[in-house]
Motif scaffolding. Sequence first.
Motif, PDB file in Angstrom:
ATOM      1  N   THR A   3     -52.420 -45.323  14.739  1.00 25.07           N
ATOM      2  CA  THR A   3     -52.225 -44.426  15.979  1.00 25.07           C
ATOM      3  C   THR A   3     -52.527 -42.890  15.271  1.00 25.07           C
ATOM      4  OG1 THR A   3     -51.155 -45.904  17.303  1.00 25.07           O
ATOM      5  CG2 THR A   3     -51.524 -43.501  17.862  1.00 25.07           C
ATOM      6  N   ALA A   4     -51.822 -42.789  14.306  1.00 24.93           N
ATOM      7  CA  ALA A   4     -51.916 -41.397  13.688  1.00 24.93           C
ATOM      8  C   ALA A   4     -53.325 -40.719  13.141  1.00 24.93           C
ATOM      9  CB  ALA A   4     -50.794 -41.086  12.522  1.00 24.93           C
ATOM     10  N   PHE A  17     -44.924 -50.142  11.598  1.00 22.92           N
ATOM     11  CA  PHE A  17     -45.584 -49.118  10.471  1.00 22.92           C
ATOM     12  C   PHE A  17     -47.058 -48.991  10.645  1.00 22.92           C
ATOM     13  CE2 PHE A  17     -47.601 -48.476   6.483  1.00 22.92           C
ATOM     14  CZ  PHE A  17     -47.163 -47.066   6.284  1.00 22.92           C
ATOM     15  N   LEU A  18     -47.829 -50.377  10.720  1.00 22.31           N
ATOM     16  CA  LEU A  18     -49.104 -50.450  10.613  1.00 22.31           C
ATOM     17  C   LEU A  18     -49.932 -49.653  11.944  1.00 22.31           C
ATOM     18  CD1 LEU A  18     -49.712 -54.007   9.278  1.00 22.31           C
ATOM     19  CD2 LEU A  18     -50.494 -51.827   8.132  1.00 22.31           C
ATOM     20  N   ARG A  19     -48.994 -49.995  13.261  1.00 21.92           N
ATOM     21  CA  ARG A  19     -49.554 -49.380  14.297  1.00 21.92           C
ATOM     22  C   ARG A  19     -49.415 -47.931  14.476  1.00 21.92           C
ATOM     23  NH1 ARG A  19     -48.891 -49.271  20.240  1.00 21.92           N
ATOM     24  NH2 ARG A  19     -50.592 -50.092  21.211  1.00 21.92           N
ATOM     25  N   THR A  20     -48.328 -47.355  14.035  1.00 22.74           N
ATOM     26  CA  THR A  20     -48.023 -45.928  14.013  1.00 22.74           C
ATOM     27  C   THR A  20     -48.939 -45.265  12.976  1.00 22.74           C
ATOM     28  OG1 THR A  20     -45.776 -46.396  14.361  1.00 22.74           O
ATOM     29  CG2 THR A  20     -46.429 -44.199  13.506  1.00 22.74           C
ATOM     30  N   ALA A  21     -49.247 -46.008  12.068  1.00 26.49           N
ATOM     31  CA  ALA A  21     -50.238 -45.201  10.938  1.00 26.49           C
ATOM     32  C   ALA A  21     -51.671 -45.237  11.864  1.00 26.49           C
ATOM     33  CB  ALA A  21     -50.182 -46.071   9.729  1.00 26.49           C
ATOM     34  N   VAL A  59     -49.816 -34.196   3.509  1.00 32.63           N
ATOM     35  CA  VAL A  59     -50.154 -35.532   2.862  1.00 32.63           C
ATOM     36  C   VAL A  59     -50.909 -36.239   4.200  1.00 32.63           C
ATOM     37  CG1 VAL A  59     -49.023 -37.774   2.436  1.00 32.63           C
ATOM     38  CG2 VAL A  59     -48.343 -35.482   1.609  1.00 32.63           C
ATOM     39  N   ASP A  60     -50.290 -36.177   5.437  1.00 39.48           N
ATOM     40  CA  ASP A  60     -50.939 -36.524   6.629  1.00 39.48           C
ATOM     41  C   ASP A  60     -52.298 -36.129   6.866  1.00 39.48           C
ATOM     42  OD1 ASP A  60     -49.181 -34.199   7.309  1.00 39.48           O
ATOM     43  OD2 ASP A  60     -49.939 -34.704   9.379  1.00 39.48           O
ATOM     44  N   GLU A  61     -52.477 -35.067   6.616  1.00 37.16           N
ATOM     45  CA  GLU A  61     -53.927 -34.275   6.846  1.00 37.16           C
ATOM     46  C   GLU A  61     -54.649 -34.941   5.764  1.00 37.16           C
ATOM     47  OE1 GLU A  61     -52.511 -29.858   8.677  1.00 37.16           O
ATOM     48  OE2 GLU A  61     -53.192 -30.102   6.535  1.00 37.16           O
ATOM     49  N   ARG A  62     -54.543 -35.138   4.551  1.00 32.74           N
ATOM     50  CA  ARG A  62     -55.341 -35.907   3.462  1.00 32.74           C
ATOM     51  C   ARG A  62     -55.645 -37.316   4.122  1.00 32.74           C
ATOM     52  NH1 ARG A  62     -52.982 -33.208  -2.075  1.00 32.74           N
ATOM     53  NH2 ARG A  62     -52.114 -31.481  -1.056  1.00 32.74           N
ATOM     54  N   ALA A  63     -54.674 -38.035   4.673  1.00 34.46           N
ATOM     55  CA  ALA A  63     -54.876 -39.189   5.168  1.00 34.46           C
ATOM     56  C   ALA A  63     -55.740 -39.326   6.295  1.00 34.46           C
ATOM     57  CB  ALA A  63     -53.572 -40.047   5.568  1.00 34.46           C
ATOM     58  N   ARG A  64     -55.712 -38.440   7.205  1.00 36.68           N
ATOM     59  CA  ARG A  64     -56.652 -38.374   8.202  1.00 36.68           C
ATOM     60  C   ARG A  64     -58.130 -37.886   7.727  1.00 36.68           C
ATOM     61  NH1 ARG A  64     -52.065 -36.736  11.459  1.00 36.68           N
ATOM     62  NH2 ARG A  64     -52.342 -34.650  10.866  1.00 36.68           N
ATOM     63  N   ASP A  83     -56.399 -42.374  14.146  1.00 37.37           N
ATOM     64  CA  ASP A  83     -57.201 -42.362  15.106  1.00 37.37           C
ATOM     65  C   ASP A  83     -57.080 -41.408  16.456  1.00 37.37           C
ATOM     66  OD1 ASP A  83     -58.485 -44.358  13.558  1.00 37.37           O
ATOM     67  OD2 ASP A  83     -58.209 -46.149  14.900  1.00 37.37           O
ATOM     68  N   GLY A  84     -55.868 -41.156  16.541  1.00 39.86           N
ATOM     69  CA  GLY A  84     -55.423 -40.068  17.387  1.00 39.86           C
ATOM     70  C   GLY A  84     -55.097 -40.900  18.940  1.00 39.86           C
ATOM     71  N   GLU A  85     -55.335 -42.425  18.601  1.00 41.45           N
ATOM     72  CA  GLU A  85     -54.932 -42.970  19.813  1.00 41.45           C
ATOM     73  C   GLU A  85     -54.446 -44.353  19.617  1.00 41.45           C
ATOM     74  OE1 GLU A  85     -58.324 -43.531  22.423  1.00 41.45           O
ATOM     75  OE2 GLU A  85     -59.293 -44.622  21.207  1.00 41.45           O
ATOM     76  N   ALA A  86     -53.597 -44.998  20.224  1.00 40.16           N
ATOM     77  CA  ALA A  86     -53.000 -46.299  19.927  1.00 40.16           C
ATOM     78  C   ALA A  86     -54.131 -47.502  20.017  1.00 40.16           C
ATOM     79  CB  ALA A  86     -51.819 -46.574  20.710  1.00 40.16           C
ATOM     80  N   PRO A  87     -54.012 -48.236  19.226  1.00 39.22           N
ATOM     81  CA  PRO A  87     -55.025 -49.610  19.330  1.00 39.22           C
ATOM     82  C   PRO A  87     -54.706 -50.316  20.421  1.00 39.22           C
ATOM     83  CG  PRO A  87     -53.556 -49.874  17.481  1.00 39.22           C
ATOM     84  CD  PRO A  87     -53.056 -48.582  17.867  1.00 39.22           C
TER      85      PRO A  87
END
Length: 255
Positions: free
Chosen positions: A110-111, A104-108, A78-83, A113-117
Amino acid sequence: MSTLSITDLRVDVQTESGPKEILKGVNLTVSSGEVHAIMGPNGSGKSTLAYAIAGHPKYTITGGSVKLDDVELTELTVDERARAGLFLAMQYPIEVPGVSVANFLRTAKTALDGEAPKVRTWVKDVNAALDRLGLDQTFSARSLNEGFSGGEKKRNEIVQLELLNPGFAILDETDSGLDIDALRIVSEGVNRYHAQGDRGVLLITHYTRILNYIKPDFVHVFVDGRIAEEGGPELAENLEVEGYERFVKAAAAAN
């Protein structure tokens, strides 16, 4: 240009009496920049299509393919499909007590983009998105979907859509439970996302009212796990007058 291609998709769902086939060979292609509306009666398999594409474990893909460009989504988690660029706005968003909307928004993000905003710009982006959807800034401190009204849940889904900005958005009955004002606000959010020009939308709905705000390029009538008819916006107008009866009768006769 990107393409979401669904080819001969067949899906089972587990019931008390064993597996039951819900999708019976769905073929559909959504290109970036296009809005496709899927319309059909209750129980026709529309939501099954959405959840199967997204990777819900309740649904077992028994045949066919779902590709985002050259990537076979059915082989991904599921997470790979999102990415890969897929987003699902759920018909019934689940409550997650103890996890704030902001976290939730920041974690999503980050996941994905591969880095935190960056905190300073991210807070501004979140507050701006909330404001566009008619939500107070304090909304971000609330637990995700906990105690939200139906309208707040759906607006929050579109906040996610705007901030995560995927390549393709599947919107599963985003109009259900919305009053007139909320429907307009949610639709405006979808239109802003689509207006980027390179984003694809698969909009699942029972009713034509949301199509007064979000103009589809293509309309597909979904009955008994299959696409029964396809056309342009005029098809939705015909459905408003005629309903689904002739499609349901034809499907019953074929079985």
